[in-house]
Design an enzyme around this catalytic site. Structure first.
Site, PDB file in Angstrom:
ATOM      1  N   GLU A 154      -3.693   7.629  -3.985  1.00 39.32           N
ATOM      2  CA  GLU A 154      -3.939   6.255  -2.901  1.00 39.32           C
ATOM      3  C   GLU A 154      -3.701   4.712  -4.010  1.00 39.32           C
ATOM      4  O   GLU A 154      -4.110   5.335  -4.656  1.00 39.32           O
ATOM      5  CB  GLU A 154      -5.189   5.668  -2.257  1.00 39.32           C
ATOM      6  CG  GLU A 154      -5.308   4.582  -1.129  1.00 39.32           C
ATOM      7  CD  GLU A 154      -6.222   4.620  -0.435  1.00 39.32           C
ATOM      8  OE1 GLU A 154      -5.680   5.096   0.394  1.00 39.32           O
ATOM      9  OE2 GLU A 154      -6.708   4.513  -0.693  1.00 39.32           O
ATOM     10  N   TYR A 207       0.887  -1.136   0.135  1.00 43.94           N
ATOM     11  CA  TYR A 207       0.060   0.075  -0.389  1.00 43.94           C
ATOM     12  C   TYR A 207       0.883   1.138   0.138  1.00 43.94           C
ATOM     13  O   TYR A 207       1.756   1.563   1.083  1.00 43.94           O
ATOM     14  CB  TYR A 207      -0.565  -0.227   1.231  1.00 43.94           C
ATOM     15  CG  TYR A 207      -1.609   1.065   1.798  1.00 43.94           C
ATOM     16  CD1 TYR A 207      -2.874   1.401   1.071  1.00 43.94           C
ATOM     17  CD2 TYR A 207      -1.564   2.585   1.933  1.00 43.94           C
ATOM     18  CE1 TYR A 207      -3.566   2.792   1.300  1.00 43.94           C
ATOM     19  CE2 TYR A 207      -1.629   3.600   2.333  1.00 43.94           C
ATOM     20  CZ  TYR A 207      -3.142   3.681   1.479  1.00 43.94           C
ATOM     21  OH  TYR A 207      -3.716   4.707   2.022  1.00 43.94           O
TER      22      TYR A 207
END
Lengths: 290, 385, 385, 290
Positions: free
Chosen positions: B189, B101
Site C-alpha cells: 500500500e 492512494y
C-alpha cells in the site's frame, strides 16, 4: 442420505506415515470409514494399518478406486498434496493442515473450482457423516445420528455444539468444518446449498466467527434459497479490532466482519443466533419440536 | 508480518518505485546528521507498527537539523498506542500538491487480489470510500492470470484521477503488484501517493505485510522481523508456538482452537467479566505446551483467575490434565484455576486431575462440567465472590 | 532466439544449476590459457547454433593445454552445417558415470509446458523415446498454476530414475522451470544431465531458446543475440522486417503470407523446379518492402528467375506493383520476373504494371493469371526453356 | 445459418483509431458488418467512422450492446486487449494481431476457455460469414455466398482457395482463419464441429500447414464425428526441416508435423487432399456434384 461423504466414500490418507496421519487414519478406520490406502512419496509399496501405501495419489487412485482424500501433510507441502489429489481425479479432498501459505491456497482454490471438485478446508477438522463416514480429526464419540446439519468455521466450537445437541438427544446428519483460513475451498453458502437438498437434514446449525463476510453471504442465501430452519452462533464479540486471534481469518477488517454485523445479518433473515453454545442447542431443540 | 516503513520503502525502491530521500536514525545525533545531509528541512517519522501514528504525534516536521535534533530527543522513547519509538525515519520534506492512494490486498471474497486506487489519499481507505465514493475504484486481479494493463486503466478511469498522472501511476502500480506476489504479501500500500509541486509522483508512505505462513520461503524478509515491536509476552508465546494476544481484563483464558478461545472470552463477557487475554493452545497440544500456556498467563500480574476451557478433538484431555499438573508441580500458581475438560479422553483427564487434587489437597482447581458453568465460576472468582 | 551453450550456462548458474567450470575463448591462445587454468584436461565445444555439433566434429577432448591449443587451431574457422566456428567454450572434463535428460518446452497441444525427464540421456529426445520408452516420462504443467512438486515426483518415478538422484534432480528441475518462465523461453533443456563418478549431478550442456516475440520484454537477453550466427542475407531481411530463409534452388520466391509462400514453393517443386528461398513480405506490405524483397532475392547469384506471387488481403496489389516498378527503376534486375497479382486492388496493380511494361518496353516481366500458371512459367524460365 | 458470426453479430473494433484498425473497420462496415463502436484507451468520447470510441471495452459493451470484438492493437498490447474483451463479456473475439508473445497467448487461452468464449486467432485473417458479417481483414470481393465452409491456418491461402471456388461458381458459408501461431484460441477440430452442426454448410475445406498436430487431430475427429465431406490442402511439402518459415507454427518438430504426415492422416480417413489450390477447388466441385 448425508452430504459430501457417505458409506460409499473410499478415502486415502495423504501423509499416512506421519504421526498425525497415522493416528487419525486409525481413528477413522475404527469409526468404520473406508480408508483404502495412503500416500507418502518414497514409501510406496509398504503397508500401514493394513492398507497399502503409494508414492503418488495417481497410483493410489488406480490401485484402490479411492474417490476422496484426507490431507495431513505439513503446511509447506500441503498445497502440493491438494493439487496432486485434484490432478489424480479425487472428488472430495479434506485438508486438515494448518498454516498453508495463502498464495498456495489461492492457486489450489482456482484449480479445485476449475475441475469441479470439493475441497473442505484447509485448516479444518474435517467432515463427519454420522455413522457413515468420517474424514478428519473430529472426536467421533460426541456425535449421534440424526437430522441436524452443522457447518462451522471453528473445530472445537463444532464439537461443543454437537456435544450439546447429542446430550439433548438431538442427532446430526453431516457435520462440516469448513476451516478457519481466509481462503477456503468450500463456503457456508455452498454447504447450506447441499444441506437444503439433503433429505436427511431438517435443520442446520451455522457456526461463524469474526472476519470476512462469509456469514453475511450465508444470510443472503438463507433469505433467498433456504426452506429449512437455520440456527446460528458467532464467536468473537469481545475480540479487539485489528488483532489476530489465531486463525488468519479472525481479523476484523475495518468495521466489516464484526460479530455484531454477522449476528445482525443473520437475525434479519430470521436466523436465531444463540449467545452461548448451550443456548444454540436449546434453540435447535425448540425449533425441532415446534 | 508487517514491515516498517523504512524497510518497505527499501523494497519499493529496489522495484523502481520513487520514494523521498531518507535514512533511518537510532538516536537524535544520527537524526541531526541525516537532516544536515538532506538540507535541513525534514520529516521525522516514528517507526512503530501501528496505524494512526501521525495523529498520535509520531510524525513531525523540522525546518533545520537543530530543530530535527530537538524534536528527535522528544520523540525517541515516546509510546504510541503501546509501541515505544526506538527508530526514526528521517526524510526530506516534499512539497505536496495532491495526495492519492494505491494498494493491493488479498481479497477473500473473490479469492484474488484487490487493486484499489483513489485519486484522493492520506486518510484510511474506509474513510475515502465513505467521503469520496466517486474518487475510489477497485478491481479484482485473478492470481492465475496476473495483473493486466486494462485493469489498471479501469481503476484509473473510475477513480477519476487526472489523466496526466495515469502513465506515472501505472509505472508505480506494476512494480507494486510485482512486490505483492514476489514476496507473498497480504498487503502492499502507498498512502499517500503524492504529487509534488514540481510534478513528481512519489510514495510518501509504504506498507508491506507478508503472509506469516510463507515467511519460510522468504528468509531475507524473515530476518527483518522486528521483535522489539511485539509485546514481550506475545513474543515468548510465539516462540512457544502459542497464539496469544494480551487484553486488558483480569480473567486469564486458555482454550484450544481460535473459535473456542473467542467463545470463551465472549462467555466471560456475557457473565459480566473481562478476559485478560486470548490464548489458543492449538490442536493436539502436549502437556508441555499446556504448562507453558499457564506460565505465560501468569506473567500478567492483573490476572485474578485462570479459566482453562478444553474441548478435545486432536487435543487429548489427559495431556491437558498432565500439563496442568506439571504446572502446579513446577511453579507457584497464585490464582484459582477453573478447569473444564470435554471430548477426547475426557474421563482420563478428569480422573487425573481428581486424583491430583485429592492427593495434594489443592483447593484452587475448580473442575466444572460445562463452559457456561466455567465462565460463570471464573467471573465469580475474579470478582472475589 | 536460441542462445549459445556458454550463454545458457551462465543463466543456469545464476539460478543455481551446477555446471562444469569453463570459459569462452575467441582464439587458440585464449584456449590454452583457460585450459591451463582448468588443469589441462578440457573439452573444447564449438559455439554454433546447430544441433549435432558433436557428431560433426565440433566437440573435442584435450588432455593438456598444448593439445587444447593445437585442437583449437583446427577448430576455429571450421564450418559445421553452414555455421563457422568463431567461439570455443573450454570446460573441465567431467568423469561421467551416467547421462540423463531434463527439459521443458511449450506444448502446443495441451497449451502448457511439457516437463520431460529421462533417466538416460545424451541422444536426442526422439531417439530416447524410441529406444528407451520406459526410461522417459513427461507431464504437462499448466502455466496458470505453475509447476508443483508432485509433478516432478511423477516424472522421476515414471522415468525409473534411481531414487538416490531424485533430490538433486528436483533441485535442478525447479530452477530450470524458473528460467523457463522468467525468460519466456520456448525451451530449456539439459542434455546430458550427468552424474559424475564422484556423485555430483551437473548440467553438461545447456539449451535455452527465447520466444522472439517476447524479446522486447527482456532487453538483457536481446543483447545476447549472436548475429554472426545468422546467414548474412537472412540478417538483412530480418532488419527489413521480412521473413526470409535461404534454400538451395534457383527460383527466387516472393509471396505474401507464410502459407502462400510455402504453397508457392510447393508448386515450383511440383512443376519440377527448385525454390531458392522462402520470402514472406507479410501482410500489408508497402511498395518499399516489395522493392527490398527483390533486392534481397538478387543477393543470391544462383537465382535465375523471380516468381512474385501475391494474393492481396491487407496487401494491396497496386502497392506491390509500385514496389516492383521502383525496383526496376532503381536497380538492375538481370533475371526475368513472373508476376501474379490477385485480390485487393488487383486491377489497379495489373494496370500499373501493364503501363510500366508498355512505357519502358520491359520484356522480362511476365504477368500471369494464376499461381499454378506462374509456377509453371517460372520453372520454364529457370530451365531456360 | 453460418458459424461463429452472422447478421446478429454486433462488433466493436479494439484499436479503431490506429491505421490498421481504422482501415479495416471501414471495410467491414462497407461490407455491412454491424460495427457498433471502437475502443482506444484515452480516446473515449470521440467518434470514428460514425461510431463512438470508448476508453474501455466494458464501457463499449455497455454503450453499444456489442457481443463481438476485432482486435488490431499492436502485439505488445494485444494479449491485454483480449483479456479485457473476455472480462467485459464479449462472446466472440477475433485477434488479427501477429507477433503476440507466446506466454501472453497461453494466459489468454486459459482465460478464454475458462469463461467459455470463442477466440479466433491470434495472427489470423478473421472470420467471414458471407453476406452476413465480416470480422477481420479478408478481401470481401472474392467470396460468394454458398454451402462450402473453409477453415484455414493461412490467410492468403484461404483467399486463394475461396477465389478459386468462387470462380467455379461455388459459394461459401463461413470462412474461418484460425491463425498461424502455436497457441491459438480455436482449433481445426472445434471449427469442424461447428460446421458439422451448421445447416448451411454442406462441405468443408481444411487448409493446413506444417507444424504441430492439429491436422492429425482433425483427421481423428473427421473419422469419428463428421458426416459432411472434407477436402484438404497442406502447405509446406518443400519446407526444410528445422527452419522457421515465418509463422511460429511452421516449424518441423522432429519428424512429427510434416506435410507428409498430415496428408497421410487426412487421406487415411477419406479426406482428399489437393496438391494445388486449384486442384482443391476442382475436388470440391466434383464432390458437390457427386
Amino acid at each position: 442420505m448425508a452430504i459430501i461423504i457417505d458409506e460409499n466414500t473410499r478415502a486415502i490418507v495423504q501423509g499416512i506415515t506421519g504421526s498425525q496421519g497415522r493416528f487419525h487414519a486409525e481413528r477413522m478406520i475404527a469409526y468404520g470409514t473406508k480408508i483404502v490406502g495412503g500416500v507418502t512419496p518414497g514409501k510406496g509399496g509398504s503397508e500401514v494399518l493394513g492398507v497399502p501405501v503409494f508414492d503418488t495419489v495417481k497410483e493410489a487412485v488406480e490401485g484402490t478406486g479411492a474417490n476422496a482424500s484426507v490431507i495431513f501433510v505439513p503446511a509447506a507441502f500441503a498445497g502440493d498434496a491438494i493439487m496432486e489429489a485434484v490432478d489424480a481425479g479425487v472428488e472430495v479432498i479434506v485438508a486438515i493442515t494448518e498454516g498453508i501459505p495463502v498464495y498456495d491456497e489461492l492457486k489450489v482454490y482456482k484449480k479445485v473450482k476449475a475441475e469441479g471438485r470439493i475441497l473442505i478446508g484447509p485448516n479444518c477438522p474435517g467432515v463427519m457423516s454420522v455413522e457413515k463416514s468420517h474424514l478428519g480429526i473430529m472426536p467421533p464419540q460426541i456425535f449421534s445420528e440424526g437430522n441436524v446439519g452443522i457447518v462451522s468455521r471453528s473445530g472445537t466450537l463444532t464439537y461443543q455444539v454437537a456435544y450439546n445437541l447429542t446430550k439433548l438427544g438431538i442427532g446430526q446428519s453431516t457435520v462440516v468444518g469448513i476451516g478457519g483460513d481466509r481462503i477456503i475451498g468450500t463456503s457456508f453458502v455452498e454447504v447450506l446449498e447441499m444441506f437444503e437438498k439433503d433429505d436427511q437434514t431438517e435443520l442446520v446449525v451455522l457456526i461463524g466467527e469474526i472476519g470476512g463476510t462469509d456469514e453475511e453471504e450465508a444470510a443472503k442465501f438463507i433469505e433467498k434459497k433456504m426452506s429449512k430452519p437455520v440456527v446460528g452462533y458467532i464467536a468473537g464479540i469481545t475480540a479487539p479490532p485489528g488483532k489476530r486471534m489465531g486463525h488468519a481469518g479472525a481479523i476484523i477488517e475495518g468495521g466489516k466482519g464484526t460479530a455484531e454485523s454477522k449476528i445482525k445479518a443473520l437475525n434479519e433473515v430470521g436466523v436465531e443466533v444463540g449467545r452461548t453454545p448451550m443456548e444454540v442447542a436449546e434453540i435447535v431443540k425448540r425449533k425441532l419440536k415446534g | 508480518m508487517r514491515m516498517h516503513e523504512y524497510q518497505a520503502k527499501q523494497v519499493f525502491r529496489q522495484h523502481g518505485i520513487p520514494t523521498a530521500r531518507g535514512e533511518l536514525a537510532l538516536n537524535p545525533e544520527q537524526v541531526r546528521k541525516i537532516a544536515e545531509k538532506l538540507g535541513g528541512k525534514v520529516v521525522l517519522k516514528s517507526q512503530v507498527l501501528v496505524g494512526g501514528r501521525g495523529k498520535a504525534g509520531g510524525i513531525k516536521l523540522a525546518n533545520s537539523a537543530d530543530e530535527a535534533y530537538e524534536l528527535a530527543k522528544q520523540m525517541f522513547g515516546m509510546v504510541i498506542k503501546g509501541h515505544r519509538v526506538e527508530k526514526l525515519y528521517v526524510e526530506e520534506q516534499l512539497e505536496i500538491d495532491r495526495e492519492m492512494y494505491v494498494g493491493f490486498t488479498i481479497d477473500r471474497a473473490s479469492k484474488g487480489f484487490a487493486l484499489i486506487v483513489s485519486s484522493v489519499g492520506g486518510m484510511d481507505i474506509e474513510e475515502i470510500a465513505e467521503k469520496h465514493p466517486d474518487r475510489i475504484a477497485r478491481v479484482t486481479v485473478d492470481p492465475t492470470y496476473g495483473l493486466w494493463d486494462y485493469q489498471i486503466r479501469e481503476v484509473l478511469y473510475k477513480s477519476n484521477m487526472p489523466r496526466e498522472y495515469h502513465k506515472e501511476v501505472t509505472r508505480i502500480i506494476k512494480p507494486l503488484y510485482g512486490i505483492l506476489v514476489h514476496n507473498e504479501a497480504e498487503l502492499t500500500e502507498i498512502n499517500p501517493l503524492v504529487v509534488t509541486r514540481d510534478g513528481r509522483i512519489i510514495a510518501a508512505d509504504a506498507r508491506l505485510n507478508i503472509d506469516d505462513n510463507a515467511l519460510y520461503r522468504h528468509p531475507e524478509l524473515k530476518e527483518l522481523k522486528d521483535y522489539t515491536e511485539v509485546d514481550q509476552t506475545e513474543r515468548i508465546a510465539e516462540e512457544k508456538g502459542l497464539n496469544f494476544v494480551k487484553l486488558d481484563g483480569n480473567i486469564g483464558v486458555i482454550a484450544n482452537g481460535a473459535g473456542m478461545s473467542m467463545a470463551t472470552m465472549d462467555l466471560i463477557y456475557l457473565e459480566g467479566g473481562k478476559p485478560a487475554n486470548f490464548l489458543d493452545v492449538g490442536g493436539g497440544a502436549s502437556s508441555e505446551v499446556v504448562k507453558e500456556a499457564v506460565g505465560i498467563i501468569l506473567m500478567d500480574e492483573s490476572v485474578k483467575v485462570i479459566f482453562m476451557n478444553i474441548f478435545g478433538g486432536i487435543t487429548r484431555c489427559d495431556e491437558v490434565a498432565k500439563g496442568l499438573i506439571t504446572a502446579f508441580s513446577e511453579m507457584e500458581i497464585p490464582v484459582p484455576v477453573v478447569l473444564r475438560l470435554a471430548g477426547t479422553n475426557e474421563e482420563e483427564g478428569r480422573k487425573l486431575i481428581g486424583e491430583f487434587i485429592k492427593e495434594k489437597g489443592i483447593g484452587s482447581i475448580h473442575l466444572v462440567e460445562t463452559m457456561e458453568e466455567g465462565a460463570k465460576k471464573a467471573v465469580e472468582l475474579a470478582k472475589g465472590v
